[in-house]
Design a protein around this motif. Structure first.
Motif, mmCIF file in Angstrom:
data_model
loop_
_atom_site.group_PDB
_atom_site.id
_atom_site.type_symbol
_atom_site.label_atom_id
_atom_site.label_comp_id
_atom_site.label_asym_id
_atom_site.label_seq_id
_atom_site.Cartn_x
_atom_site.Cartn_y
_atom_site.Cartn_z
ATOM 1 N N GLU A 164 0.711 -1.179 -0.053
ATOM 2 C CA GLU A 164 0.029 0.018 -0.004
ATOM 3 C C GLU A 164 0.854 1.113 0.134
ATOM 4 O O GLU A 164 1.821 1.341 0.531
ATOM 5 N N LYS A 171 -7.520 0.622 -1.336
ATOM 6 C CA LYS A 171 -6.758 -0.070 -0.655
ATOM 7 C C LYS A 171 -5.152 0.233 -0.972
ATOM 8 O O LYS A 171 -4.401 0.420 0.085
ATOM 9 N N ASN A 207 -4.541 3.339 0.641
ATOM 10 C CA ASN A 207 -4.875 3.849 2.306
ATOM 11 C C ASN A 207 -6.333 4.695 2.590
ATOM 12 O O ASN A 207 -6.294 5.688 3.016
#
Length: 869
Positions: A88, A548, A551
């Motif tokens: 991420e 995702k 974030n």
């Protein structure tokens, strides 16, 4: 009949057990994977040496981390909680690299019962990256002069090292340095901070009696005239570990077939035993069940169990799964290479594989991916490198009829990747030590994988040919250990002084090109020959994955923060893609809008690539989409993302590769019937043309037929009206049942490529004019209803268009109501569908294994112009 073999496992032996180590009965003939109780620590953090660590000494157990074996150091640290969410944002870039420039220690222990002088004990390593010193019970078993090279396999005799009870092993593992012929992700993903250092494949304890068999290989030869006969040839290496002569009996069983063969061995002799139907008449098979690729027939597998017995006591055993099939290649009239399975020409429809960036693939993860490949109607995966931590991936390809093209990576052919100077003709391996190493790799990997029927070609080089001396070595090794498959010198167009013309091409594109490119380009990546890697560039993941990836803080409009999740080098951003996307579909005002329209763009871009290669047979022989999957959270080259969520490109591929499909040709504005089975087929096509207001402008029914692995032109469409048109084509069987469908959105304004040849490159050919689909943003609204019913292990979803307008490009997502996350892996019978006025479609969604009633599932839907009631 087979003789009687006496099994003496455990006779007079008490096994010493420990909850902290793997237990093995010393007298038992077996292979045991040592995957438990491993620990790691940086060599900087301990003063203990190999002799001490391999005697069980510890400097504080709390400072050691549990290790994943097989796996990498960084993957173990992630599993141990040292790092998290590495894929991420830019978290990967924050991992300190310096810690991986020194050696790391791996330690483990295992238990043995009473050691017997009649036994032979080995520790076998299938893959260590990159160099290692190995100690066992306080003694140096092997050093870095022997244990070197990611794709070498090591068999270490431990007869004089093993002890009754607890055995301690310590491995001082060194990372790959510049110039190492190691694992690489090229421009597909960032380089992992640890360079994938680790014990990334299985470690196995092997126990036999005095005589060992290994590397058993089953070759198959099919009567290509009738396909009703086949001959098997079984070879195995036999090793006498004792200092006296002996006679052993090889006893084999394949289904109902049993055979026995005597072999005499001198003291410490090693020999290759080859058994054919001449020695063993039962190895001539009548009416064999052949192994076929996906779409051409069943992928039937057979199992061989081969035992070696001395004085009727089992000494060694091997189990091999294989398929009866024959592979060959040919050059078509244009000099383009193609492949045949069982004498039938196969259009290769494939995609490029890459393992997880931390080599963390699980068996379940790979099984889901191969199911996806089969569901998309693909029949091939290209491995640019020898991927996989064990045989799981290849076994899945065998089972599902997925052909595998395996070979070495271009990671070793460019200075940017390997880190040391390279030549401009034969990549980097041009000196004798390097060529000796790669020859060793070649022998090791082919011996390891050669029983898999899915493997149909060994590729010596990717972007270059191997050096002539190296290529001679490759061919010599192949002749010796696997003469059953064709060799391909390079995945690119070359003529080798050793192996002749490759007959394949690698001219791009790798970035966005419009649909008409595949039909009109005659110089580079267009639909002719065998394109070993190509594709229309970025394939943006779905909205949930984008959240995702960043974030839940994705910058939009897109800025440089997205670049870290693009490719590398020439593909470090999405500028080329975004220029075409904004021109053709209009700039998106929000991330939500962008995430849906990019799925439409991906669907539209990839579908004609596969379809054009189907339509242009026999001048086409294969195409490999670059790529199938992604090593991490990415925006480039993926039919599904690392979370196993399919993109629009997935369903564009699935539709375009349906075995019997109607195809719109963007080059000549005609409809074709494409048949990707081995037998001739007939069908009825129903063609409809609508305008943007959903008015039916044209409809026609036409009979179509095509020979196996061929296509035929059926009709030419009338000229398109101004603006956007929709073309819906259904394929019906003789009973009037729909067997496939295809829905196109077309613009009267055509894409136009730059006619200047010099403007094109291996990256892409730029467009100078663009089709106009911006009116899709103002389509009349269509109302849809979505209902679901659970049936067995599936959910049946009915999507109904209750309006008089076309409901365009509907995205369906199965969501777990408890977690609000998409359910994955998941197999949809179709998705990103469009519905005519008043039309309903019944879809099926197969969820992960388990009782369907345990899932609390909601079906979310959204479309370009739809309102869900």
């Amino acid at each position: 009949m087979m003789g009687v073999i006496k099994f003496l496992a455990g006779c007079g032996v008490v096994a010493l057990l420990s909850c902290n180590s793997s237990s093995v009965l010393a007298d038992e003939v077996q292979d045991k994977v040592l995957s438990e109780n491993w620990k790691i620590k940086s060599s900087v953090d301990t003063k203990l040496k190999g002799e001490q660590l391999s005697m069980g000494e510890s400097d504080g157990p709390s400072s050691w981390k549990a290790a994943i074996v097989p796996g990498t150091v960084l993957n173990s640290l992630v599993k141990a909680g040292v790092y998290s969410n590495l894929y991420e944002v830019n978290n990967m870039a924050k991992v300190p690299v310096e810690q991986f420039k020194n050696a790391w220690w791996y330690v483990t222990s295992f238990q043995l019962g009473e050691i017997s002088e009649e036994n032979n004990y080995q520790i076998n390593f299938d893959g260590i990256n990159y160099r290692a010193n190995i100690w066992l019970n306080g003694k140096l078993l092997a050093d870095t002069n022997k244990i070197i090279g990611a794709f070498n396999r090591f068999n270490l005799d431990i007869d004089s090292f093993a002890v009754t009870g607890t055995n301690h092993m310590a491995i001082e593992l060194f990372p790959p340095s510049k110039g190492a012929y190691s694992i690489g992700f090229v421009d597909w993903a960032p380089t992992p901070p640890d360079n994938n250092m680790g014990i990334f494949r299985n470690v196995t304890l092997k126990i036999t009696k005095a005589v060992e068999i290994k590397n058993t290989f089953v070759q198959t030869k099919v009567n290509l005239q009738t396909l009703r006969e086949a001959d098997l040839t079984i070879s195995t290496e036999v090793i006498n570990h004792q200092a006296s002569d002996c006679e052993l009996t090889l006893e084999g069983k394949i289904g109902e077939i049993s055979f026995s063969h005597k072999v005499s061995l001198k003291a410490n002799e090693k020999k290759l035993v080859v058994l054919s139907s001449k020695e063993i008449p039962s190895l001539h098979i009548n009416n064999p069940k052949l192994w076929w690729p996906n779409g051409y027939g069943e992928a039937t597998l057979y199992d061989l169990k081969l035992d070696a017995a001395v004085n009727e006591v089992l000494s060694s055993t091997e189990k091999v799964s294989f398929g009866i099939r024959e592979v060959s290649d040919y050059l078509n009239a244009s000099g383009q290479r193609g492949y045949k399975i069982n004498g039938k020409e196969i259009l290769i429809k494939g995609a490029g594989w890459v393992d997880d960036l931390l080599l963390g693939n699980t068996a379940e993860y790979d099984e889901a991916q191969i199911k996806y490949v089969k569901d998309m109607n693909l029949n091939c995966i290209r491995f640019e490198a020898f991927w996989g931590k064990d045989h799981t991936l290849y076994n899945l390809c065998d089972k599902n009829g997925i052909l595998v093209m395996a070979g070495f990576s271009c990671h070793w052919e460019w200075e940017d990747y390997i880190g040391t100077p390279c030549g401009d003709q034969f990549g980097c391996a041009t000196e004798r030590p390097e060529m000796a190493l790669l020859s060793s790799y070649w022998r090791s990997q082919i011996t390891w994988l050669r029983n898999h029927p899915s493997l149909f070609a060994w590729v010596g080089g990717s972007d270059f040919l191997p050096h002539p001396d190296l290529e001679k070595s490759y061919l010599k090794i192949l002749k010796e250990i696997d003469p059953t498959r064709p060799y391909l010198g390079s995945a690119k167009t070359y003529t080798s002084e050793i192996s002749g013309p490759t007959g394949v091409k690698m001219n791009g594109p790798y970035d966005y090109v419009p649909p008409m490119y595949w039909y009109t380009d005659t110089l580079r990546g267009g639909a002719f020959g065998f394109n070993t890697e190509t594709g229309p560039g970025p394939q943006v993941p779905v909205l949930w994955t984008l959240h995702k990836m960043f974030n839940n803080k994705a910058h939009f409009p897109i800025d440089s923060s997205w670049d870290y999740h693009c490719g590398r080098h020439a593909f470090r951003n999405m500028h080329r893609y975004l220029k075409s996307f904004d021109k053709r579909y209009g700039a998106s005002p929000t991330l939500e809008d962008f995430s849906l329209f990019t799925q439409a763009a991906s669907y539209e871009a990839i579908r004609p690539m596969f379809e054009a290669f189907r339509v242009n047979r026999p001048n086409t022989t294969g195409v490999v989409q670059w790529m199938l999957n992604s090593a991490w959270l990415d925006t480039y080259w993926q039919l599904y993302d690392t979370y196993l969520i399919p993109t629009g490109a997935y369903y564009g591929t699935k539709t375009s590769c349906a075995p019997l499909q109607a195809v719109y040709n963007y080059g000549d504005h005609s409809v074709y019937f494409a048949n990707d089975t081995k037998d001739a087929a007939d069908a009825k096509l129903v063609v409809e043309l609508y305008n943007s207001d959903s008015k039916l402008l044209f409809t026609q029914e036409a009979m179509a037929n095509a020979a196996g692995n061929a296509s035929s032109k059926v009709l030419t469409l009338p000229a398109l009206t101004k603006g956007i048109s929709f073309c819906n084509i259904n394929v019906l069987n003789s009973k009037g049942e729909k067997i496939s469908s295809n829905f196109y959105w077309l613009s009267d304004k055509k894409d136009k490529m730059n006619p200047n040849r010099d403007s094109a490159s291996w990256v892409y050919t730029p467009a100078i004019e663009f089709a106009d689909f911006t009116a899709l943003r103002s389509l009349p609204k269509a109302n849809i209803m979505v209902t679901k019913v659970a049936k067995n292990n599936e959910i049946e979803i009915t999507v109904s268009n209750t309006s008089d307008k076309i409901a365009f490009f509907i995205e369906l997502m199965a969501v777990d109501n408890k977690t609000q996350e998409p359910i994955r892996p998941i197999i949809w019978s179709d998705n990103y569908i469009s519905l005519k006025p008043g039309e309903s479609k019944v879809l099926k969604a197969s969820l992960p294994t388990g009782d369907i009633n345990k899932w609390n599932v909601n079906i979310n839907s959204r479309g370009i112009n739809t309102i869900t009631q």
